[in-house]
Design a protein around this motif. Structure first.
Motif, mmCIF file in Angstrom:
data_model
loop_
_atom_site.group_PDB
_atom_site.id
_atom_site.type_symbol
_atom_site.label_atom_id
_atom_site.label_comp_id
_atom_site.label_asym_id
_atom_site.label_seq_id
_atom_site.Cartn_x
_atom_site.Cartn_y
_atom_site.Cartn_z
ATOM 1 N N SER A 214 -0.034 0.583 -8.339
ATOM 2 C CA SER A 214 1.013 -0.288 -8.925
ATOM 3 C C SER A 214 0.678 -1.757 -8.753
ATOM 4 O O SER A 214 1.150 -2.616 -9.503
ATOM 5 N N TYR A 215 -0.153 -2.113 -7.727
ATOM 6 C CA TYR A 215 -0.570 -3.510 -7.509
ATOM 7 C C TYR A 215 -1.859 -3.807 -8.262
ATOM 8 O O TYR A 215 -1.999 -4.857 -8.890
ATOM 9 N N LEU A 216 -2.799 -2.819 -8.202
ATOM 10 C CA LEU A 216 -4.108 -3.047 -8.826
ATOM 11 C C LEU A 216 -3.995 -3.228 -10.333
ATOM 12 O O LEU A 216 -4.756 -3.991 -10.930
ATOM 13 N N ILE A 217 -3.034 -2.516 -10.921
ATOM 14 C CA ILE A 217 -2.903 -2.584 -12.369
ATOM 15 C C ILE A 217 -2.483 -3.981 -12.850
ATOM 16 O O ILE A 217 -2.669 -4.346 -14.000
ATOM 17 N N GLN A 218 -1.932 -4.790 -11.906
ATOM 18 C CA GLN A 218 -1.481 -6.148 -12.271
ATOM 19 C C GLN A 218 -2.598 -7.177 -12.169
ATOM 20 O O GLN A 218 -2.421 -8.325 -12.578
ATOM 21 N N SER A 219 -3.739 -6.771 -11.636
ATOM 22 C CA SER A 219 -4.819 -7.734 -11.426
ATOM 23 C C SER A 219 -5.709 -7.856 -12.657
ATOM 24 O O SER A 219 -5.716 -6.993 -13.531
ATOM 25 N N SER B 262 6.203 -9.101 1.901
ATOM 26 C CA SER B 262 6.488 -9.617 0.548
ATOM 27 C C SER B 262 5.741 -10.919 0.289
ATOM 28 O O SER B 262 6.281 -11.865 -0.302
ATOM 29 N N GLU B 263 4.509 -10.998 0.737
ATOM 30 C CA GLU B 263 3.692 -12.196 0.562
ATOM 31 C C GLU B 263 2.541 -11.887 -0.392
ATOM 32 O O GLU B 263 1.366 -11.962 -0.060
ATOM 33 N N ILE B 264 2.919 -11.525 -1.614
ATOM 34 C CA ILE B 264 1.939 -11.143 -2.625
ATOM 35 C C ILE B 264 1.971 -12.161 -3.760
ATOM 36 O O ILE B 264 3.044 -12.567 -4.229
ATOM 37 N N ASP B 265 0.803 -12.603 -4.173
ATOM 38 C CA ASP B 265 0.711 -13.451 -5.362
ATOM 39 C C ASP B 265 -0.506 -13.024 -6.174
ATOM 40 O O ASP B 265 -1.229 -12.086 -5.806
ATOM 41 N N PHE B 266 -0.721 -13.702 -7.285
ATOM 42 C CA PHE B 266 -1.783 -13.315 -8.215
ATOM 43 C C PHE B 266 -3.159 -13.386 -7.556
ATOM 44 O O PHE B 266 -4.017 -12.526 -7.768
ATOM 45 N N LYS B 267 -3.380 -14.415 -6.716
ATOM 46 C CA LYS B 267 -4.698 -14.587 -6.104
ATOM 47 C C LYS B 267 -4.999 -13.463 -5.118
ATOM 48 O O LYS B 267 -6.121 -12.933 -5.082
ATOM 49 N N ILE B 268 -4.006 -13.107 -4.317
ATOM 50 C CA ILE B 268 -4.253 -12.052 -3.331
ATOM 51 C C ILE B 268 -4.465 -10.702 -4.016
ATOM 52 O O ILE B 268 -5.260 -9.862 -3.561
ATOM 53 N N LEU B 269 -3.751 -10.488 -5.153
ATOM 54 C CA LEU B 269 -3.948 -9.250 -5.916
ATOM 55 C C LEU B 269 -5.377 -9.159 -6.430
ATOM 56 O O LEU B 269 -6.035 -8.114 -6.317
ATOM 57 N N ASN B 270 -5.868 -10.224 -7.025
ATOM 58 C CA ASN B 270 -7.230 -10.224 -7.558
ATOM 59 C C ASN B 270 -8.259 -10.043 -6.447
ATOM 60 O O ASN B 270 -9.269 -9.345 -6.611
ATOM 61 N N CYS B 271 -7.988 -10.718 -5.323
ATOM 62 C CA CYS B 271 -8.919 -10.615 -4.214
ATOM 63 C C CYS B 271 -8.959 -9.176 -3.672
ATOM 64 O O CYS B 271 -10.037 -8.619 -3.386
ATOM 65 N N PHE B 272 -7.777 -8.576 -3.539
ATOM 66 C CA PHE B 272 -7.721 -7.184 -3.080
ATOM 67 C C PHE B 272 -8.368 -6.249 -4.103
ATOM 68 O O PHE B 272 -9.051 -5.282 -3.736
ATOM 69 N N ALA B 273 -8.170 -6.514 -5.397
ATOM 70 C CA ALA B 273 -8.789 -5.700 -6.450
ATOM 71 C C ALA B 273 -10.304 -5.749 -6.340
ATOM 72 O O ALA B 273 -10.996 -4.732 -6.556
ATOM 73 N N ASN B 274 -10.857 -6.938 -6.002
ATOM 74 C CA ASN B 274 -12.312 -7.046 -5.799
ATOM 75 C C ASN B 274 -12.760 -6.147 -4.643
ATOM 76 O O ASN B 274 -13.784 -5.455 -4.723
ATOM 77 N N SER B 275 -11.981 -6.194 -3.542
ATOM 78 C CA SER B 275 -12.322 -5.347 -2.392
ATOM 79 C C SER B 275 -12.238 -3.867 -2.760
ATOM 80 O O SER B 275 -13.100 -3.058 -2.377
ATOM 81 N N PHE B 276 -11.203 -3.485 -3.511
ATOM 82 C CA PHE B 276 -11.036 -2.075 -3.879
ATOM 83 C C PHE B 276 -12.149 -1.631 -4.828
ATOM 84 O O PHE B 276 -12.654 -0.505 -4.727
ATOM 85 N N THR B 277 -12.527 -2.485 -5.753
ATOM 86 C CA THR B 277 -13.620 -2.175 -6.675
ATOM 87 C C THR B 277 -14.902 -1.927 -5.885
ATOM 88 O O THR B 277 -15.645 -0.956 -6.154
ATOM 89 N N TYR B 278 -15.169 -2.815 -4.899
ATOM 90 C CA TYR B 278 -16.379 -2.640 -4.086
ATOM 91 C C TYR B 278 -16.283 -1.386 -3.220
ATOM 92 O O TYR B 278 -17.285 -0.705 -2.969
#
Length: 883
Positions: free
Chosen positions: A782-787, A741-757
């Motif tokens: 459900s996480y990516l949609i929040q980024s 449960s250590e999720i915040d806006f920055k980690i979501l965006n960072c993960f979204a960048n990795s998933f996009t790549y």
């Protein structure tokens, strides 16, 4: 006996009587055996006796009148003549005088003080009186004169006023002076040995103006008078030709109140006239008198003593002293100092022992039963309530003498307080009064920074006020030292506190205002302490070592609040910074915060200068190095220097997670992704007390570094397999964050960048099946949609799947494909977004297969028939796309 003159006259009477009895012993037991003056065996003494005899008896031959020479033999010489004629005088008389020799020797300096009008010392009266009283019972010697004096005093004490002390000063003294007779003879001069020595050295040294500063009645005049007489008694070593005394004392304190002194000096004209009168008749012209004084000072070595200077209100006195000190030395007693013109010496009250001694001496002289009955404990309590002030103690004694009870006296000290302090307080500036009132209301010592914050005075104005107060005894200054940093603290003296509370009571609203300001300071300090305890690398964390720095922390907190995005009052913030610098210019935290604010404001060069100044003051502070490295990394984009300072910080505190993260960030930004990830992974695995925040930051960085590393694998090595493997590792890090449960806006965006790549890599060089990609998207949708990156992900998905024939064949031209972006299962509705970023509302009842509701989730692709109603765009005939 309550007149100080009577004490000296009584001593003179006793000493003269003892001297007379010693002469009688010579006349009776020695002179009858001689036919000439040879009974005086000391040649110098004999010559002096003859010389003085001839002066008093012109025409008479000393050798023929040898028996009359005995009248010119004084105290010590008399018993020395008895000893030098031991073989003649009776043995019993010789033994008696010989036994008394130590006591006779102890009376010699007292005799000299009496005969030469020098200040008497404590114990002089009791020593002589006790010795004289003890002589009477002696059997072998008839102390006739001494016994007669004792009897006369017992029968009529006023007879002492008929005595007259010969004025031998004009004959024996080589230094011209107009020093007054001491007014402390009743008790004698008590204590002050160190003060006398110090003041004497200051006057005889290189100092031109020496001031003794103290409360009224603390003994300034007595001290300078004692020192002046001591200087005169240096004889040939005395550096002065003349010692001129002038007193501006205008009032005196009696048991019945404050009395004005008639014809006192109270202005500059009368002050100058009094000095010039020592050289002749003063002129009516002020300038002429000043020129005469300065001319006299040119011709002779002069010590000018100005007593009670504070009563002269004319500013011209300073100009006079400024000019006169170039020609003569000046000693001053005052309740207010002159500032830069003087070398000040603060005089404090008696010690407890000296206070008791004063009361005991006067009680013995006056034979006061009430005072004699006071116990040591009572004397200590009385002295404490009178602040060990000599005048206050004498005022107490005099009040007891006229019948007042000690309790009544101590409960009614208004006259005493006014006499000692009122004319000092009246001369203070408004700022000085504000400062001392603030100290009084605070009820505790305050330092410069606290006073500055509470009074709102500009630092320069505060310094002027403190300088004026320090020329008085209204406040006290002490120094507290911590880690080699000394800072003064100020407090109201006990005497001044009692006076101000009695005569100038503070308004309750003023006191409350001061209390509120102090609470703000305490609150700011506690906030900084909490911030530092929680995380020493917090922006609001401070290194606080002194009380001044506590206050500055409050200024810095206010500055940072003003610079926040919602306020952006950079002018106000930097004004607080300036105030902080004015108060404690060498406090490095000021420059750290100033640099941060300037960086936010966009003044990057100004920020860098402040960081460098802070590092000059505190080159090894880990927090400062941390913020400077962060500034270099993020603002100046100077990663190499950022790494250097981050390493210095980490060397100072190797276990700090914040420093490890910063260091890893610098390492990673320089391209060493493996090194950066290892640092972060090691930190996460070895530090048991790592915070959730640090875990989030480190996870974000690891995910980011794996993506950057993957980008390098493709751009440099063209190795898609290795790139995909690294991206898969970033997914594992994200999974761990989700599970913790250590999720915040920055980690979501960072993960979204990795998933996009990840999508781009598979689209250009398919390694993973579309089905696996689709499954991964479903897992994380459900996480990516929040980024913020979701639109890019949708674009990549559209390109990646291209909605091949198996999916598109079932979609007619009047239907659309979209993704569920939000769904509220409990309320049976949700929202769909098509690839043109249009949003459609849908309800559970619009599904073609109601059972599909159980598998609906955000990120799921569906097809639907679009339409509109009065509320907007809606979706109908919704069904799942085939896998």
């Amino acid at each position: 006996m309550n007149n100080v003159a009577e004490v000296r006259l009584t001593l003179y009477a006793f000493i003269s009587a003892i001297e007379s009895d010693l002469r009688s012993l010579i006349r009776t037991n020695i002179i009858p055996f001689f036919q000439d003056s040879t009974y005086i065996k000391d040649e110098n003494l004999l010559n002096n006796c003859k010389k003085t005899f001839s002066k008093d008896n012109p025409g008479l031959e000393p050798n023929k009148n040898y028996e009359m020479l005995v009248d010119y033999i004084y105290f010590q010489d008399a018993y020395k003549i008895l000893f030098s004629n031991k073989e003649i005088i009776p043995e019993n008389i010789f033994k008696t005088i010989k036994r008394l020799e130590p006591q006779l020797n102890s009376i010699i300096p007292i005799r000299n003080r009496v005969m030469h009008h020098r200040p008497l010392l404590s114990g002089d009266f009791s020593s002589v009186y006790t010795f004289a009283f003890d002589l009477i019972p002696q059997r072998n010697v008839e102390w006739t004169s001494t016994k007669s004096v004792l009897e006369k005093l017992e029968n009529d004490p006023s007879i002492i006023l008929t005595y007259n002390i010969p004025d031998v000063e004009k004959i024996s003294n080589k230094v011209y002076h107009n020093l007054p007779m001491p007014d402390f003879d009743e008790s004698g001069f008590i204590g002050r040995e160190n003060d006398c020595e110090s003041i004497s050295k200051l006057i005889l040294g290189t100092n031109r103006v020496v001031s003794i500063i103290g409360d009224g009645g603390v003994g300034k005049s007595a001290l300078i008078l004692k020192v002046a007489y001591d200087i005169i008694d240096l004889n040939e070593n005395c550096p002065f030709d003349a010692i001129i005394w002038t007193s501006a004392k205008t009032t005196m304190l009696s048991a019945n109140g404050i009395l004005a002194i008639k014809d006192s000096i109270n202005n500059f004209n009368s002050f100058v006239g009094d000095i010039s009168s020592q050289f002749g008749t003063p002129s009516e012209d002020l300038k002429s008198n000043i020129l005469d004084i300065l001319e006299f000072m040119d011709q002779f070595n002069v010590l000018l003593i100005i007593d009670n200077l504070e009563t002269i209100h004319d500013d011209e006195i300073k100009n006079f002293i400024r000019e006169a000190q170039q020609k003569a030395k000046i000693a001053i007693t005052s309740r207010l100092g002159l500032g830069e013109l003087e070398y000040p010496r603060i005089l404090e009250g008696f010690t407890e022992r000296e206070s008791a001694q004063l009361v005991r001496e006067i009680a013995r002289v006056r034979n006061s039963k009430i005072l004699k009955q006071l116990s040591n404990k009572q004397l200590s309590e009385i002295s404490s309530q009178l602040h060990y002030n000599p005048l206050a103690l004498k005022w107490f004694i005099n009040s007891v003498d006229i019948g007042k009870s000690p309790k009544e006296i101590l409960n009614n000290k208004s006259d005493l307080l006014k006499f000692c302090l009122s004319n000092v307080y009246d001369k203070l500036t408004l700022n000085s009064k504000l400062v001392i009132s603030t100290m009084l209301a605070a009820r505790k010592p305050l330092n410069d920074a606290e006073l500055n914050f509470i009074t709102n005075l500009e630092p320069l104005e505060l310094r002027k006020a403190l300088n004026q107060l320090l020329t008085t005894t209204l406040i006290q200054r002490d120094f507290s030292s911590k880690i080699d940093i000394s800072e003064p603290i100020y407090n109201v003296s006990d005497f001044a506190r009692e006076f101000l509370v009695s005569e100038y009571p503070l308004d309750k609203d003023f006191i409350k205002g001061i209390s509120e300001k102090r609470k703000q300071l305490l609150g700011g300090f506690e906030e900084a302490k909490r911030a530092t305890t929680a995380n020493e690398f917090n922006l609001y964390a401070f290194t606080i070592r002194t009380k001044n720095e506590r206050v500055i922390a409050r200024y810095l907190q206010e500055a940072m609040q003003l610079s926040k995005p919602e306020t952006r009052d950079y002018i106000g913030a930097l004004e607080r910074i300036k105030s902080a610098k004015d108060i404690v210019p060498n406090y490095f935290e000021i420059y750290r915060v100033s640099a941060f604010i300037k960086a936010v404001k966009g003044d990057l060069l100004g920020a860098e200068n402040d960081y460098k100044t802070a590092l000059e003051l505190e080159p090894s502070n880990a927090r400062l190095l941390y913020f400077y490295a962060g500034f270099l990394l993020h603002q100046m984009e100077d990663t190499n220097d950022a790494l250097k300072y981050a390493k210095k910080a980490l060397d100072q505190n190797p276990n700090a997670s914040d420093l490890k993260i910063l260091y890893a960030r610098c390492v990673g930004y320089l391209g060493d992704f493996e090194g950066a990830i290892n640092i972060l992974e090691t930190m996460r695995g070895c530090t048991s007390d790592i915070t959730a925040k640090d875990r989030k930051v480190s996870s974000t960085l690891i995910i980011d570094f794996y993506r950057r590393w993957a980008e390098d694998d493709i751009s440099i090595k063209k190795d898609y397999n290795e790139a995909i493997a690294k991206l898969e590792k970033s997914f594992i890090i994200f999974d761990n964050s989700v599970s913790c449960s250590e999720i915040d806006f920055k980690i979501l965006n960072c993960f979204a960048n990795s998933f996009t790549y990840y999508l781009r890599c598979n689209r250009k060089n398919p390694i993973i099946t579309k089905q696996d990609v689709h499954n991964k998207f479903k897992k994380y949708s459900s996480y990516l949609i929040q980024s913020d990156r979701f639109s890019l992900i949708k674009e990549q998905l559209l390109k990646y799947f291209e909605f091949d024939a198996s999916k598109m064949s079932s979609v007619s031209s009047d239907r659309m494909v979209g993704m569920i972006t939000n769904i509220l299962l409990s309320k049976n509705y949700g929202f769909i977004e098509n690839f043109n970023k249009e949003t459609f509302f849908f309800h559970r009842g619009d599904l073609t297969n109601e059972n599909d509701w159980e598998v609906m989730h955000t990120g799921l692709f569906i097809e639907f028939a679009p339409s509109e109603n009065e509320r907007g765009k809606v979706a109908h005939s919704i069904r799942l796309l085939p896998e």
